[in-house]
Design a protein around this motif. Sequence first.
Motif, PDB file in Angstrom:
ATOM      1  N   ALA A 102      24.369  -7.616 -96.099  1.00  0.00           N
ATOM      2  CA  ALA A 102      24.992  -8.562 -97.021  1.00  0.00           C
ATOM      3  C   ALA A 102      25.997  -9.371 -96.077  1.00  0.00           C
ATOM      4  CB  ALA A 102      25.161  -8.216 -98.391  1.00  0.00           C
ATOM      5  N   ALA A 103      27.029  -9.039 -95.255  1.00  0.00           N
ATOM      6  CA  ALA A 103      27.951  -9.863 -95.311  1.00  0.00           C
ATOM      7  C   ALA A 103      27.555 -10.331 -94.057  1.00  0.00           C
ATOM      8  CB  ALA A 103      29.733  -8.962 -94.886  1.00  0.00           C
ATOM      9  N   ALA A 104      26.664  -9.699 -93.104  1.00  0.00           N
ATOM     10  CA  ALA A 104      26.617 -10.064 -92.298  1.00  0.00           C
ATOM     11  C   ALA A 104      25.042 -10.897 -91.911  1.00  0.00           C
ATOM     12  CB  ALA A 104      25.869  -9.310 -90.834  1.00  0.00           C
ATOM     13  N   VAL A 105      24.799 -11.063 -93.418  1.00  0.00           N
ATOM     14  CA  VAL A 105      23.494 -12.033 -93.109  1.00  0.00           C
ATOM     15  C   VAL A 105      23.608 -13.881 -93.393  1.00  0.00           C
ATOM     16  CG1 VAL A 105      20.991 -12.624 -94.760  1.00  0.00           C
ATOM     17  CG2 VAL A 105      21.604 -10.456 -93.247  1.00  0.00           C
TER      18      VAL A 105
ATOM     19  N   THR B  11      14.455  -7.660 -90.073  1.00  0.00           N
ATOM     20  CA  THR B  11      14.830  -6.666 -90.263  1.00  0.00           C
ATOM     21  C   THR B  11      14.176  -5.606 -90.461  1.00  0.00           C
ATOM     22  OG1 THR B  11      15.919  -5.409 -92.174  1.00  0.00           O
ATOM     23  CG2 THR B  11      14.214  -6.997 -93.301  1.00  0.00           C
ATOM     24  N   ALA B  12      13.754  -4.616 -90.722  1.00  0.00           N
ATOM     25  CA  ALA B  12      12.663  -3.476 -90.961  1.00  0.00           C
ATOM     26  C   ALA B  12      13.146  -2.520 -91.418  1.00  0.00           C
ATOM     27  CB  ALA B  12      12.793  -2.686 -89.712  1.00  0.00           C
ATOM     28  N   ALA B  13      12.099  -1.238 -91.674  1.00  0.00           N
ATOM     29  CA  ALA B  13      12.521  -0.583 -93.040  1.00  0.00           C
ATOM     30  C   ALA B  13      13.531   0.622 -92.022  1.00  0.00           C
ATOM     31  CB  ALA B  13      10.932   0.084 -93.408  1.00  0.00           C
ATOM     32  N   ALA B  14      12.523   0.853 -91.086  1.00  0.00           N
ATOM     33  CA  ALA B  14      13.620   1.442 -90.381  1.00  0.00           C
ATOM     34  C   ALA B  14      15.064   1.783 -89.491  1.00  0.00           C
ATOM     35  CB  ALA B  14      13.378   1.686 -88.909  1.00  0.00           C
ATOM     36  N   TYR B  15      15.635   0.178 -90.487  1.00  0.00           N
ATOM     37  CA  TYR B  15      17.059   0.023 -89.902  1.00  0.00           C
ATOM     38  C   TYR B  15      17.540   0.765 -91.612  1.00  0.00           C
ATOM     39  CZ  TYR B  15      15.159  -3.366 -86.564  1.00  0.00           C
ATOM     40  OH  TYR B  15      14.851  -3.869 -85.449  1.00  0.00           O
ATOM     41  N   ARG B  16      16.677   0.648 -92.285  1.00  0.00           N
ATOM     42  CA  ARG B  16      17.494   1.147 -93.687  1.00  0.00           C
ATOM     43  C   ARG B  16      18.724   0.359 -93.924  1.00  0.00           C
ATOM     44  NH1 ARG B  16      15.575   6.981 -94.430  1.00  0.00           N
ATOM     45  NH2 ARG B  16      14.732   7.144 -92.003  1.00  0.00           N
ATOM     46  N   ASN B  17      18.185  -1.227 -93.885  1.00  0.00           N
ATOM     47  CA  ASN B  17      19.941  -2.393 -94.796  1.00  0.00           C
ATOM     48  C   ASN B  17      18.459  -2.920 -95.393  1.00  0.00           C
ATOM     49  OD1 ASN B  17      18.556  -3.595 -92.234  1.00  0.00           O
ATOM     50  ND2 ASN B  17      19.804  -3.249 -90.943  1.00  0.00           N
ATOM     51  N   GLU B  18      17.224  -3.329 -95.600  1.00  0.00           N
ATOM     52  CA  GLU B  18      17.056  -4.356 -96.421  1.00  0.00           C
ATOM     53  C   GLU B  18      17.431  -4.715 -97.913  1.00  0.00           C
ATOM     54  OE1 GLU B  18      11.813  -3.273 -95.361  1.00  0.00           O
ATOM     55  OE2 GLU B  18      13.032  -1.170 -96.272  1.00  0.00           O
ATOM     56  N   GLU B  19      18.365  -3.072 -98.189  1.00  0.00           N
ATOM     57  CA  GLU B  19      18.971  -3.934-100.185  1.00  0.00           C
ATOM     58  C   GLU B  19      19.913  -4.684 -99.314  1.00  0.00           C
ATOM     59  OE1 GLU B  19      20.109  -0.949-103.091  1.00  0.00           O
ATOM     60  OE2 GLU B  19      20.459  -0.454-101.943  1.00  0.00           O
TER      61      GLU B  19
ATOM     62  N   LEU C 135       0.480   0.454 -98.043  1.00  0.00           N
ATOM     63  CA  LEU C 135       0.762  -0.345 -98.795  1.00  0.00           C
ATOM     64  C   LEU C 135       1.886  -0.136 -99.828  1.00  0.00           C
ATOM     65  CD1 LEU C 135      -3.377  -0.641 -99.926  1.00  0.00           C
ATOM     66  CD2 LEU C 135      -2.040  -2.276 -98.665  1.00  0.00           C
ATOM     67  N   ARG C 136       2.045   1.440 -99.985  1.00  0.00           N
ATOM     68  CA  ARG C 136       3.290   2.090-100.676  1.00  0.00           C
ATOM     69  C   ARG C 136       4.303   1.713 -99.666  1.00  0.00           C
ATOM     70  NH1 ARG C 136      -0.136   6.665-100.768  1.00  0.00           N
ATOM     71  NH2 ARG C 136       0.351   7.222 -98.796  1.00  0.00           N
ATOM     72  N   ALA C 137       4.246   1.412 -98.379  1.00  0.00           N
ATOM     73  CA  ALA C 137       5.352   0.741 -98.260  1.00  0.00           C
ATOM     74  C   ALA C 137       5.995  -0.110 -98.585  1.00  0.00           C
ATOM     75  CB  ALA C 137       5.627   1.650 -96.630  1.00  0.00           C
ATOM     76  N   PHE C 138       4.935  -0.969 -98.052  1.00  0.00           N
ATOM     77  CA  PHE C 138       5.203  -2.938 -98.038  1.00  0.00           C
ATOM     78  C   PHE C 138       6.056  -2.645 -99.388  1.00  0.00           C
ATOM     79  CE2 PHE C 138       3.755  -6.604-100.075  1.00  0.00           C
ATOM     80  CZ  PHE C 138       4.256  -7.266 -98.887  1.00  0.00           C
ATOM     81  N   ASP C 139       5.452  -2.167-100.659  1.00  0.00           N
ATOM     82  CA  ASP C 139       5.801  -2.484-102.785  1.00  0.00           C
ATOM     83  C   ASP C 139       7.373  -1.471-102.186  1.00  0.00           C
ATOM     84  OD1 ASP C 139       3.764  -3.533-102.916  1.00  0.00           O
ATOM     85  OD2 ASP C 139       2.502  -1.251-103.679  1.00  0.00           O
ATOM     86  N   ALA C 140       7.557  -0.550-100.908  1.00  0.00           N
ATOM     87  CA  ALA C 140       9.180   0.069-101.432  1.00  0.00           C
ATOM     88  C   ALA C 140       9.969  -1.514-100.463  1.00  0.00           C
ATOM     89  CB  ALA C 140       8.869   1.137-100.551  1.00  0.00           C
ATOM     90  N   SER C 141       9.366  -1.936 -99.471  1.00  0.00           N
ATOM     91  CA  SER C 141      10.096  -3.143 -98.780  1.00  0.00           C
ATOM     92  C   SER C 141      10.663  -3.974 -99.750  1.00  0.00           C
ATOM     93  CB  SER C 141       9.759  -2.995 -97.318  1.00  0.00           C
ATOM     94  OG  SER C 141       9.528  -2.230 -96.348  1.00  0.00           O
ATOM     95  N   MET C 142       9.554  -4.311-100.163  1.00  0.00           N
ATOM     96  CA  MET C 142       9.682  -5.380-100.682  1.00  0.00           C
ATOM     97  C   MET C 142      10.479  -5.482-101.851  1.00  0.00           C
ATOM     98  SD  MET C 142       8.670  -8.246 -99.821  1.00  0.00           S
ATOM     99  CE  MET C 142       7.384  -9.591-100.874  1.00  0.00           C
ATOM    100  N   LYS C 143      10.898  -4.226-102.894  1.00  0.00           N
ATOM    101  CA  LYS C 143      11.392  -3.298-103.543  1.00  0.00           C
ATOM    102  C   LYS C 143      12.441  -3.814-103.248  1.00  0.00           C
ATOM    103  CE  LYS C 143      12.822  -0.299-107.656  1.00  0.00           C
ATOM    104  NZ  LYS C 143      11.945   1.363-107.864  1.00  0.00           N
ATOM    105  N   LEU C 144      12.529  -3.331-102.676  1.00  0.00           N
ATOM    106  CA  LEU C 144      14.373  -3.769-101.531  1.00  0.00           C
ATOM    107  C   LEU C 144      15.386  -4.807-101.521  1.00  0.00           C
ATOM    108  CD1 LEU C 144      14.442  -0.478 -99.295  1.00  0.00           C
ATOM    109  CD2 LEU C 144      15.843  -1.017-101.236  1.00  0.00           C
ATOM    110  N   LEU C 145      14.008  -6.094-100.839  1.00  0.00           N
ATOM    111  CA  LEU C 145      14.375  -7.023-100.407  1.00  0.00           C
ATOM    112  C   LEU C 145      14.721  -8.243-101.349  1.00  0.00           C
ATOM    113  CD1 LEU C 145      12.555  -7.036 -97.264  1.00  0.00           C
ATOM    114  CD2 LEU C 145      14.458  -7.582 -97.216  1.00  0.00           C
ATOM    115  N   ARG C 146      13.878  -7.410-103.055  1.00  0.00           N
ATOM    116  CA  ARG C 146      13.408  -8.199-104.013  1.00  0.00           C
ATOM    117  C   ARG C 146      13.228  -9.898-103.756  1.00  0.00           C
ATOM    118  NH1 ARG C 146      19.591  -6.882-104.498  1.00  0.00           N
ATOM    119  NH2 ARG C 146      20.154  -8.220-105.602  1.00  0.00           N
TER     120      ARG C 146
END
Length: 274
Positions: free
Chosen positions: A30-33, A46-54, A87-98
């Motif tokens: 969050a601070a970097a972005v 970003t990317a799901a594999a980076y584990r920093n979408e939240e 489709l499931r992974a996309f939903d998960a990323s969107m939830k983290l990215l809000r």
Amino acid sequence: MNSPVIRLNDGYEIPQLGFGVWQVPNAGAAAAVTAAIDAGYRLIDTAAAYRNEEGVGDAIAASPVGRDALFITTKLANPDQGYESTLRAFDASMKLLRIEKLDLYLIHWQAVHRGAYLDTWKAFVKLRDEGRIASIGVSNFTVPNLERLRDETGVMPSVNQIELHPRFQQKALRAYHAKAGIATESWSPLGQGSLIDDPQLAAIGRKYGKTAAQVILRWHLDLGLIAIPKSVTPARIVENFDLFDFRLSEEDIAAIDKLDRPDGRIGPDPEVFG
């Protein structure tokens, strides 16, 4: 000053200079972005594999420029390839990215041995057609697999994000992209820092009052590439965006062209990775 933009083959525009968050811990994302947005970046990658979408999502939510001013990219992790799992992974990323709609979604690696990238791409097309994603693309794809996506679905990726820097210039793949209407996006555009001490690049920088890193990033822009440098240092984040008051001469571009090396790849080989 705002970054110039590139028009994609689907009609959408992407900022040519963005901010990447590979290897940025979630707690610091969050601070970097936020620092990047304050410096003028509008493309955040970003990317799901980076584990920093939240953490990226936290910065988006708090951004003073607002969601609509930002261009957000994330990528599907390799284990999630496949139609329903995408489709499931996309939903998960969107939830983290809000966020409600994603600007660009990429298949992170072709992962040929998994045999799932085509079904994954079909899910991408579905999500795009439903209006949940503006643009769909890939990362680390080779020509035969780009063509298979097009031939099997009628949809050519809008972007292929690949390792690209002065020591690994990917000239043949860039030429194919130009012919096929695919935008080339450079990851590790600074060669993971291996080029910033190069004396030839430093000498070019002195001509313009710029650092070697700024010369490299300007080279990407002058070639029509999209570049996503990463840093967690506020001063470097600002420096990497300070590129719009100069252009490289043809002579300097030709000199950088000679830095290309057959063994210049730093990251994994897409033919076997994933």
